[in-house]
Motif scaffolding. Structure first.
Motif, short mmCIF file in Angstrom:
data_model
loop_
_atom_site.label_atom_id
_atom_site.label_comp_id
_atom_site.label_asym_id
_atom_site.label_seq_id
_atom_site.Cartn_x
_atom_site.Cartn_y
_atom_site.Cartn_z
N TRP A 1 -3.31 14.88 5.81
CA TRP A 1 -4.04 13.37 5.99
C TRP A 1 -3.37 12.90 7.19
O TRP A 1 -2.31 13.13 7.60
N TYR B 1 -13.53 13.91 -1.39
CA TYR B 1 -14.09 14.14 -0.07
C TYR B 1 -14.49 15.38 -0.41
O TYR B 1 -14.11 16.48 -1.17
N ARG C 1 -3.70 -4.18 -1.22
CA ARG C 1 -2.39 -3.46 -0.46
C ARG C 1 -1.20 -3.58 -1.50
O ARG C 1 -0.25 -4.32 -1.17
N ASP D 1 2.81 12.87 -2.46
CA ASP D 1 1.77 11.49 -2.37
C ASP D 1 0.54 11.85 -3.49
O ASP D 1 -0.07 12.95 -3.68
N LEU E 1 4.90 5.44 2.21
CA LEU E 1 5.27 6.60 2.89
C LEU E 1 6.16 6.36 4.09
O LEU E 1 7.02 7.17 4.56
N ASN F 1 -6.18 14.77 0.34
CA ASN F 1 -7.21 14.28 1.39
C ASN F 1 -6.86 15.05 2.63
O ASN F 1 -5.81 14.97 2.74
N TYR G 1 0.24 10.85 8.03
CA TYR G 1 1.56 11.69 7.81
C TYR G 1 1.90 12.06 9.13
O TYR G 1 3.22 11.99 9.55
N SER H 1 -4.88 1.53 -4.87
CA SER H 1 -6.11 1.46 -4.02
C SER H 1 -7.08 2.32 -4.52
O SER H 1 -8.41 1.74 -4.95
N LYS H 2 -6.85 3.67 -4.80
CA LYS H 2 -8.18 4.48 -5.22
C LYS H 2 -8.32 4.48 -6.41
O LYS H 2 -9.37 4.51 -6.68
N GLY I 1 0.82 -1.22 -0.04
CA GLY I 1 -0.18 -0.07 -0.01
C GLY I 1 0.93 1.12 -0.03
O GLY I 1 2.07 1.28 0.45
N ALA I 2 0.00 2.12 -0.33
CA ALA I 2 1.05 3.68 -0.53
C ALA I 2 1.44 4.04 1.06
O ALA I 2 2.24 4.61 1.31
N LYS I 3 0.54 3.71 1.97
CA LYS I 3 0.72 4.03 3.36
C LYS I 3 2.05 3.41 3.68
O LYS I 3 2.88 4.01 4.32
N ASN J 1 0.62 16.72 -1.05
CA ASN J 1 -0.47 15.76 -1.62
C ASN J 1 -1.38 16.52 -2.56
O ASN J 1 -2.45 17.08 -2.10
N ILE K 1 -1.73 9.55 -4.70
CA ILE K 1 -2.39 8.33 -4.70
C ILE K 1 -3.82 8.74 -5.37
O ILE K 1 -4.26 7.93 -5.79
N TYR K 2 -4.29 10.07 -5.35
CA TYR K 2 -5.65 10.51 -6.16
C TYR K 2 -5.36 11.11 -7.44
O TYR K 2 -6.07 11.89 -7.88
N1 PMP Z 1 -2.13 8.70 0.93
C1 PMP Z 1 -3.23 9.19 1.11
C2 PMP Z 1 -3.70 10.75 1.08
C3 PMP Z 1 -4.46 8.65 1.37
O1 PMP Z 1 -5.88 9.09 1.62
C4 PMP Z 1 -4.46 7.19 1.57
C5 PMP Z 1 -5.47 6.40 1.69
N2 PMP Z 1 -5.77 5.06 2.44
C6 PMP Z 1 -3.19 6.52 1.26
C7 PMP Z 1 -1.93 7.52 0.98
C8 PMP Z 1 -2.88 5.18 1.45
O2 PMP Z 1 -3.27 4.26 0.43
P1 PMP Z 1 -3.06 2.82 0.52
O3 PMP Z 1 -2.38 2.57 1.58
O4 PMP Z 1 -4.39 2.31 0.42
O5 PMP Z 1 -2.48 2.57 -0.72
#
Ligand code: PMP
Ligand code: GLU
Length: 397
Positions: free
Chosen positions: A124, A323, A245, A202, A103, A174, A127, A236-237, A98-100, A170, A204-205
């Motif tokens: 977010w 959002y 993940r 970041d 990060l 978010n 962070y 993910s998004k 996952g991106a989380k 970002n 991700i969106y």
């Molecule tokens: N960055 C941002 C700004 C997010 O909103 C999210 C949402 N889960 C993530 C990273 C992480 O995404 P994920 O771990 O599902 O790839």
């Protein structure tokens, strides 16, 4: 039990915990309208699921290289070339859980205790905690509705101290849904270079921008800024794949290597078959992505109209992500029954208990005047949610 200081300082993710609470209430038979977690309600497109099933049937069930299979790293590189005109080598891509996780790895390898990371308010939730977990210090750059919740280059320059190491950017954001333009990013890049900072971008969106806007990566603005950028993205998004993940970081070689080495001692590779699914996501048809994007745009418009129609509530039109971030401070000081609504936590709590509508209080993002609504939920839910909130506001005295 004595826990480490590091563990005692962690606040659990409020986005995930409110979502869990809403789901638990739902499991008890309570009909919740859930605007809390940022999770697309769509199913993962069929061809992506099929790729995972095929990988499973073929016995692709063993360890893979720690930073991911070549096929996926190459697919990430090709996507960045196509969508953002960026040139990378696959060795610069680290696939994570996952991106989380990407990060998290980035912060762990970049930050020393006492280093400062600049976060853009409203930020977010993860962070802030991830910076602390790296022993570093989060510093928040305040924004307001007047600047569309975006920081300015002057503000960035003024905030830098000798300890500042990273700006966390970002866009689309978010929770506010702001999208930086090419010119705005270019102005920020100048400061980043002048002050010798790194930027964790970041994105991700990136696939979710509206009204004909384009997503621009700060890394695409020139070779120097690219060398200072750690770009984060994932499936993910974009592909409705939150549970699979798979996310990634694309970074200068020494950073990518350090992240892979760190990951080799924690998760090792992300799930083998999920990586195959991610390859199908990136290399297959992008039609479902555009369909989902259009649907999100329609939902944004509907929920925005609903919220803007509420007395004493204002809401900026977000430009990306999924959002809405209405300002509800006009409701503070009013009562629901005996309960005085003093802040965003009170409003979110009473909304959940009395109207069965789940939202995230703005304080989770460092902005107590607001609530966050995720519109990654069906239009029926949105209609019902608008009605319930309307009735809730009417009942305030
Ligand atoms: N960055 C941002 C700004 C997010 O909103 C999210 C949402 N889960 C993530 C990273 C992480 O995404 P994920 O771990 O599902 O790839
Ligand atoms: N990023 C999403 C959100 O902000 C999912 C939950 C999370 O990972 O925190 O709601």
């Amino acid at each position: 039990m004595q826990l480490a200081d590091r563990a005692r300082g962690i606040s659990p993710s409020p986005t995930l915990s409110i979502d869990a609470k809403a789901k638990a209430m739902q499991a008890q038979g309570i009909k919740i309208i859930n605007f809390s977690a940022g999770e697309p309600d769509f199913d993962t497109p069929e061809h992506i699921k099929k790729a995972a099933v095929e990988a499973l049937a073929a016995g692709f069930t063993k360890y893979t290289p720690v930073p991911g299979i070549n096929e996926l790293r190459e697919a990430v590189v090709a996507t960045l070339k196509k969508n953002r005109s960026l040139d990378y080598d696959p060795s610069q891509v680290v696939i994570s859980v996952g991106a989380k996780h990407a990060l998290y790895n980035a912060m762990q390898v970049l930050l020393n205790p006492g280093d400062e990371v600049l976060l853009c308010h409203p930020y977010w939730v993860s962070y802030y905690e991830q910076v602390k977990l790296a022993g570093a210090v989060p510093r928040v750059l305040e924004t307001s509705e007047a600047t569309g919740f975006k920081i300015t280059p002057e503000q960035l320059a003024a905030a830098v101290t000798p300890r500042t190491r990273v700006l966390l950017l970002n866009s689309p954001s978010n929770p506010a849904g702001s999208v930086y333009t090419r010119e705005e990013l270019a102005a920020l890049a100048e400061v980043i270079l002048a002050k010798n900072l790194l930027v964790i971008s970041d994105e991700i969106y990136s696939a979710l921008v509206y009204d004909g806007r384009e997503h621009v990566s700060i890394a695409s603005l020139g070779p120097e800024i690219k060398e200072r950028t750690i770009l984060i993205d994932g499936v993910s998004k974009t592909y409705a794949m939150t549970g699979w993940r798979i996310g990634w970081a694309v970074a200068p070689r020494p950073v990518a290597k350090a992240m892979a080495d760190l990951q080799s001692h924690s998760t090792s590779n992300p799930t083998s078959i999920a990586q195959k699914a991610a390859v199908a996501a990136l290399t297959g048809t992008q039609e479902p992505v555009e369909e989902m994007r259009r649907e999100f745009e329609r939902r944004r418009d509907r929920l925005l109209a609903g919220l803007q129609a509420l007395p004493d509530v204002t809401c900026l039109k977000p430009e990306g992500a999924f959002y809405l971030f209405p300002n509800v401070s006009g409701l503070f000081g009013r009562r629901y029954g005996e309960k005085v609504l003093a802040n965003s936590t009170d409003v979110a709590e009473v909304l959940l208990q009395e109207a069965q509508v789940a939202v995230v209080p703005g304080i989770a993002f460092g902005a107590d005047a607001y609530l966050r609504f995720s519109y990654a939920t069906s239009r029926e839910q949105i209609e019902e949610g608008i009605e319930r909130i309307g009735r809730f506001v009417e009942q305030l005295t």
